[in-house]
Design a protein around this motif. Structure first.
Motif, PDB file in Angstrom:
ATOM      1  N   GLN A  55       0.827  -1.207   0.000  1.00  0.00           N
ATOM      2  CA  GLN A  55       0.000   0.000   0.000  1.00  0.00           C
ATOM      3  C   GLN A  55       0.865   1.262   0.000  1.00  0.00           C
ATOM      4  N   GLU A 106      -6.955   6.931   4.892  1.00  0.00           N
ATOM      5  CA  GLU A 106      -7.058   6.208   6.164  1.00  0.00           C
ATOM      6  C   GLU A 106      -6.279   4.893   6.099  1.00  0.00           C
ATOM      7  N   GLN A 107      -6.402   4.189   4.957  1.00  0.00           N
ATOM      8  CA  GLN A 107      -5.668   2.935   4.804  1.00  0.00           C
ATOM      9  C   GLN A 107      -4.161   3.185   4.732  1.00  0.00           C
TER      10      GLN A 107
END
Length: 229
Positions: free
Chosen positions: A120, A173-174
């Motif tokens: 991510q 947020e992730q």
């Protein structure tokens, strides 16, 4: 007393310390044997270590006493050596090695979380790097009438635009959660390299609780003899 403890455990270590304590309690080291040749003491001790108890019992008076004394003096050093060897084995096999294995297992279990977080973060960084530094200024071109031949108007990409581009790939947020996971698994630069291993070692305190407060006691007046190790 002549048999070394071979049980590599906290209970075995307690027995080894108890054996040494019992040997030292006889006070054989306090007896002045300076007038006896060391080789003679060694011969008597060797006989006493290997002969069966009934055979030693059948020895004549002073010979039996001398054999027992030499044997007990010998055991003072041997019992301490054996306890140290057992302690070394206990540390290496039951504590250090297992703590190291448990640490490796914990790291392997954490790899999926760390891998997902790293992917991510990599996607977010790639989105930021792929965002052009400048973009066409549509409003300025509209005011100019978008005349052909006029140099196109460009403007510098703003930080909110870069963040919006990242959010299209990874929600903010992730991304924050992914960075927290990475920070969790990456120790600070000043941290001890063995900090996790030492923390895991403390979890195995039960292996040494049985003997940690035990210590061989010596009879009053018995001068300690250094162990061979």
């Amino acid at each position: 007393m002549r048999t070394a403890v071979v049980n590599v455990s906290g209970t075995g270590m307690k027995e080894a310390l108890g054996r040494s304590s019992t040997v030292w309690a006889f006070g054989a080291g306090a007896v002045d044997a300076g007038g006896v040749a060391p080789v003679k003491l060694a011969e008597l001790a060797a006989y006493g270590m290997h002969a069966k108890a009934p055979k030693i019992e059948r020895l004549k008076g002073t010979r039996r006493v001398a054999t027992l004394l030499a044997t007990m003096r010998h055991l003072e050093g041997v019992s301490v050596d054996d306890a140290l060897l057992l302690f070394d084995l206990l540390m290496a096999t039951k504590l250090l090695a297992r703590a190291g294995r448990d640490e490796e297992k914990a790291k392997l279990k954490s790899l999926p979380r760390l891998r997902k977080a790293a992917l991510q973060a990599e996607s977010a960084l790639r989105a930021a790097l792929d965002t052009p530094m400048t973009q066409p200024d549509r409003s300025a071109q509209a005011q100019d009438g978008s005349q052909s031949g006029v140099e196109p108007v460009v403007r510098v990409t703003t930080a909110p635009e870069v963040i919006a581009r990242i959010a299209q790939v990874v929600p903010i947020e992730q991304l924050e959660a992914a960075l927290a996971v990475i920070k969790e698994f990456l120790p600070a630069e000043q941290d001890d390299a063995d900090l996790e291993w030492r923390a895991e070692l403390t979890n195995r305190f039960a292996s040494v609780r049985g003997f940690v407060n035990c210590s061989p006691t010596r009879s009053r007046g018995a001068a300690p003899r250094p162990a061979r190790r």
